[in-house]
Design a protein around this motif. Sequence first.
Motif, PDB file in Angstrom:
ATOM      1  N   PHE A   9      11.396  70.167  31.813  1.00 34.43           N
ATOM      2  CA  PHE A   9      10.101  70.566  31.273  1.00 34.43           C
ATOM      3  C   PHE A   9      10.224  71.515  30.079  1.00 34.43           C
ATOM      4  O   PHE A   9       9.216  71.963  29.543  1.00 34.43           O
ATOM      5  CB  PHE A   9       9.261  71.243  32.365  1.00 34.43           C
ATOM      6  N   ASP A  10      11.426  71.832  29.644  1.00 34.70           N
ATOM      7  CA  ASP A  10      11.626  72.825  28.579  1.00 34.70           C
ATOM      8  C   ASP A  10      10.938  72.463  27.271  1.00 34.70           C
ATOM      9  O   ASP A  10      10.504  73.348  26.540  1.00 34.70           O
ATOM     10  CB  ASP A  10      13.116  73.053  28.332  1.00 34.70           C
ATOM     11  N   MET A  15       6.347  67.639  23.238  1.00 36.93           N
ATOM     12  CA  MET A  15       6.403  66.221  23.589  1.00 36.93           C
ATOM     13  C   MET A  15       5.031  65.653  23.940  1.00 36.93           C
ATOM     14  O   MET A  15       4.859  64.434  23.980  1.00 36.93           O
ATOM     15  CB  MET A  15       7.371  66.003  24.746  1.00 36.93           C
ATOM     16  N   LEU A  16       4.066  66.518  24.179  1.00 36.57           N
ATOM     17  CA  LEU A  16       2.714  66.061  24.503  1.00 36.57           C
ATOM     18  C   LEU A  16       1.757  66.155  23.323  1.00 36.57           C
ATOM     19  O   LEU A  16       0.659  65.606  23.378  1.00 36.57           O
ATOM     20  CB  LEU A  16       2.149  66.867  25.679  1.00 36.57           C
ATOM     21  N   GLU A  25       7.747  56.768  21.970  1.00 31.50           N
ATOM     22  CA  GLU A  25       9.001  56.037  22.107  1.00 31.50           C
ATOM     23  C   GLU A  25      10.194  56.909  21.728  1.00 31.50           C
ATOM     24  O   GLU A  25      11.209  56.927  22.421  1.00 31.50           O
ATOM     25  CB  GLU A  25       8.962  54.767  21.261  1.00 31.50           C
ATOM     26  N   GLU A  26      10.056  57.670  20.633  1.00 35.18           N
ATOM     27  CA  GLU A  26      11.135  58.561  20.206  1.00 35.18           C
ATOM     28  C   GLU A  26      11.349  59.685  21.218  1.00 35.18           C
ATOM     29  O   GLU A  26      12.492  60.027  21.545  1.00 35.18           O
ATOM     30  CB  GLU A  26      10.822  59.146  18.825  1.00 35.18           C
ATOM     31  N   ASN A  27      10.248  60.250  21.699  1.00 36.06           N
ATOM     32  CA  ASN A  27      10.343  61.325  22.692  1.00 36.06           C
ATOM     33  C   ASN A  27      11.026  60.839  23.966  1.00 36.06           C
ATOM     34  O   ASN A  27      11.864  61.538  24.531  1.00 36.06           O
ATOM     35  CB  ASN A  27       8.951  61.857  23.054  1.00 36.06           C
ATOM     36  N   PHE A  86       0.334  65.507  32.972  1.00 36.57           N
ATOM     37  CA  PHE A  86       0.535  64.509  31.924  1.00 36.57           C
ATOM     38  C   PHE A  86       2.018  64.255  31.672  1.00 36.57           C
ATOM     39  O   PHE A  86       2.441  63.117  31.483  1.00 36.57           O
ATOM     40  CB  PHE A  86      -0.156  64.915  30.620  1.00 36.57           C
ATOM     41  N   PHE A  87       2.801  65.308  31.677  1.00 36.26           N
ATOM     42  CA  PHE A  87       4.234  65.161  31.452  1.00 36.26           C
ATOM     43  C   PHE A  87       4.869  64.302  32.542  1.00 36.26           C
ATOM     44  O   PHE A  87       5.719  63.448  32.261  1.00 36.26           O
ATOM     45  CB  PHE A  87       4.901  66.540  31.377  1.00 36.26           C
ATOM     46  N   MET A  88       4.443  64.529  33.764  1.00 34.36           N
ATOM     47  CA  MET A  88       4.937  63.707  34.872  1.00 34.36           C
ATOM     48  C   MET A  88       4.588  62.236  34.648  1.00 34.36           C
ATOM     49  O   MET A  88       5.432  61.358  34.819  1.00 34.36           O
ATOM     50  CB  MET A  88       4.339  64.187  36.201  1.00 34.36           C
TER      51      MET A  88
END
Length: 144
Positions: A9-10, A15-16, A25-27, A86-88
């Motif tokens: 999660f760092d 990334m969001l 796609e790159e992330n 959202f990250f999940m």
Amino acid sequence: MLERVETIFDHMSPMLKKLKKKQYEENMKAFRQEYNHYFFEMTDYMKAEKKEIMAKEIAAVFVEAVKRKFEVKGKIKGYLQIDLNFFMIYYVFPAILMTQHEDAILVADAICEAWGNSFKDSKIQYADYDTISNSFKEKIFGIF
């Protein structure tokens, strides 16, 4: 097991932000290059005779690591919990499924259930990478 998994999660905030298909796609590619070993560790931990128990153990360790990293006085701020959810959905669950391990869905299901039971307003669902990636539109009504 899963030592320092909370480090996935760092880079969550950047990334969001302004997430479009190409950026996603790159992330995801960079995310998997850096953290894929955690997702393979999860699926490799599965044992044939105790799969459900193993999946719940993985989920408990994962959720506890996230709590240790983000909780302050036993709570996570609402805006941060939204970002974590959202990250999940965008990164963690698709990365687990992308291992293509026969037990990846079982692991993802266990983490999803533990996540929903452990965090307020976090009864989330997940999808695979292709489903999420294909849901992005590059332009809205041909603008920008």
